[in-house]
Design an enzyme around this catalytic site. Sequence first.
Site, PDB file in Angstrom:
ATOM      1  N   THR A  27      59.939  92.826  30.509  1.00 40.94           N
ATOM      2  CA  THR A  27      60.240  93.853  28.956  1.00 40.94           C
ATOM      3  C   THR A  27      59.206  92.559  28.300  1.00 40.94           C
ATOM      4  O   THR A  27      58.463  92.080  28.267  1.00 40.94           O
ATOM      5  CB  THR A  27      61.652  93.339  29.288  1.00 40.94           C
ATOM      6  OG1 THR A  27      62.552  93.186  29.917  1.00 40.94           O
ATOM      7  CG2 THR A  27      61.784  93.667  27.676  1.00 40.94           C
ATOM      8  N   GLY A  28      58.743  93.822  27.822  1.00 40.22           N
ATOM      9  CA  GLY A  28      57.972  93.511  26.717  1.00 40.22           C
ATOM     10  C   GLY A  28      56.449  94.352  26.912  1.00 40.22           C
ATOM     11  O   GLY A  28      56.622  95.047  27.221  1.00 40.22           O
ATOM     12  N   SER A  29      56.159  93.733  25.273  1.00 36.97           N
ATOM     13  CA  SER A  29      54.483  94.006  24.674  1.00 36.97           C
ATOM     14  C   SER A  29      53.770  94.718  25.841  1.00 36.97           C
ATOM     15  O   SER A  29      52.849  95.373  26.455  1.00 36.97           O
ATOM     16  CB  SER A  29      53.843  93.343  23.514  1.00 36.97           C
ATOM     17  OG  SER A  29      53.974  93.098  23.631  1.00 36.97           O
ATOM     18  N   THR A  30      52.879  93.444  27.054  1.00 37.97           N
ATOM     19  CA  THR A  30      52.645  93.541  28.276  1.00 37.97           C
ATOM     20  C   THR A  30      52.991  93.921  29.230  1.00 37.97           C
ATOM     21  O   THR A  30      52.296  94.658  29.820  1.00 37.97           O
ATOM     22  CB  THR A  30      52.371  92.323  28.862  1.00 37.97           C
ATOM     23  OG1 THR A  30      51.490  91.022  27.173  1.00 37.97           O
ATOM     24  CG2 THR A  30      50.594  91.905  29.442  1.00 37.97           C
ATOM     25  N   ASP A  80      56.066  90.864  34.861  1.00 39.79           N
ATOM     26  CA  ASP A  80      57.013  89.845  33.649  1.00 39.79           C
ATOM     27  C   ASP A  80      56.057  89.211  33.008  1.00 39.79           C
ATOM     28  O   ASP A  80      55.351  88.387  33.141  1.00 39.79           O
ATOM     29  CB  ASP A  80      58.580  89.656  33.838  1.00 39.79           C
ATOM     30  CG  ASP A  80      59.489  89.632  32.576  1.00 39.79           C
ATOM     31  OD1 ASP A  80      58.338  90.701  31.691  1.00 39.79           O
ATOM     32  OD2 ASP A  80      60.434  89.030  32.684  1.00 39.79           O
ATOM     33  N   GLY A  95      61.806  85.860  24.539  1.00 39.74           N
ATOM     34  CA  GLY A  95      62.460  87.145  23.223  1.00 39.74           C
ATOM     35  C   GLY A  95      62.870  88.131  22.706  1.00 39.74           C
ATOM     36  O   GLY A  95      62.501  88.383  21.547  1.00 39.74           O
ATOM     37  N   GLU A 102      65.928  89.135  33.828  1.00 42.01           N
ATOM     38  CA  GLU A 102      64.799  88.869  34.181  1.00 42.01           C
ATOM     39  C   GLU A 102      64.963  87.859  34.380  1.00 42.01           C
ATOM     40  O   GLU A 102      63.768  87.201  36.341  1.00 42.01           O
ATOM     41  CB  GLU A 102      63.742  88.035  32.603  1.00 42.01           C
ATOM     42  CG  GLU A 102      62.895  89.271  32.112  1.00 42.01           C
ATOM     43  CD  GLU A 102      62.691  88.721  30.490  1.00 42.01           C
ATOM     44  OE1 GLU A 102      61.992  89.938  29.853  1.00 42.01           O
ATOM     45  OE2 GLU A 102      62.933  87.283  29.993  1.00 42.01           O
ATOM     46  N   LYS A 120      49.054  83.207  25.087  1.00 44.86           N
ATOM     47  CA  LYS A 120      50.763  82.346  25.289  1.00 44.86           C
ATOM     48  C   LYS A 120      50.461  80.905  26.281  1.00 44.86           C
ATOM     49  O   LYS A 120      51.519  80.508  26.348  1.00 44.86           O
ATOM     50  CB  LYS A 120      51.206  83.300  26.181  1.00 44.86           C
ATOM     51  CG  LYS A 120      51.371  84.552  25.317  1.00 44.86           C
ATOM     52  CD  LYS A 120      52.603  85.062  23.826  1.00 44.86           C
ATOM     53  CE  LYS A 120      52.902  85.965  23.869  1.00 44.86           C
ATOM     54  NZ  LYS A 120      53.087  87.026  24.218  1.00 44.86           N
TER      55      LYS A 120
END
Length: 212
Positions: A27-30, A80, A95, A102, A120
Amino acid sequence: MSTNEKQLAGEAALRYVEDGAIVGVGTGSTVAYFIDALAGIKDRIQGAVSSSEQSTARMKQHGIEVFDLNAVGPIGIYIDGADECDPHKRLTKGGGAALTREKICAAAAQKFVCIIDSSKRVDVLGRFPLPIEVIPMARSLVSREIVKLGGQPVWRDGVTTDNGNWIIDVHGWRITDPAGLERQLNQLAGVVTVGLFAQRPADVVLVGDKEI
């Protein structure tokens, strides 16, 4: 934060995806860039297992079949992102409030590939507040225990996880023993899981298109 690095990492992760695989997707923007790239080879894979409703929706938009983890058993690879990554590939995640699913996907995978941008990377985890998913009735109980451990708990008000739980973000910790703290926090009554991925760290970390 580099959008270009995020996109490069998402696209570079394709090189770890084998033909015929069921791919664990985080999950997430990347990861969103990875999903978009994965769509280009969707005919070469069986499908995916997803860690969030958000990622499931994005994959279905691309026509990628999404399976329930219970129906497929172990998965070969899980891709991920992370909120923080230390030199030992131990991570802080959560976040986006999807840390429990996950963590389940990471545990089920033979290889965990983490895709991040250079912002990061940290020497010691703790700069990013540590997310902890809790049963709602345990929020105050868990918060009091965190204070005893020197942390500053902040309830992420207005956020409910895909599992129907709440998130406490812990500020003020410099986490020098991530695996030990992960074990300790997991023992607190009411904790569902902790956003430390230290007992099961990443196997591969990509910063942009470069493996570190």
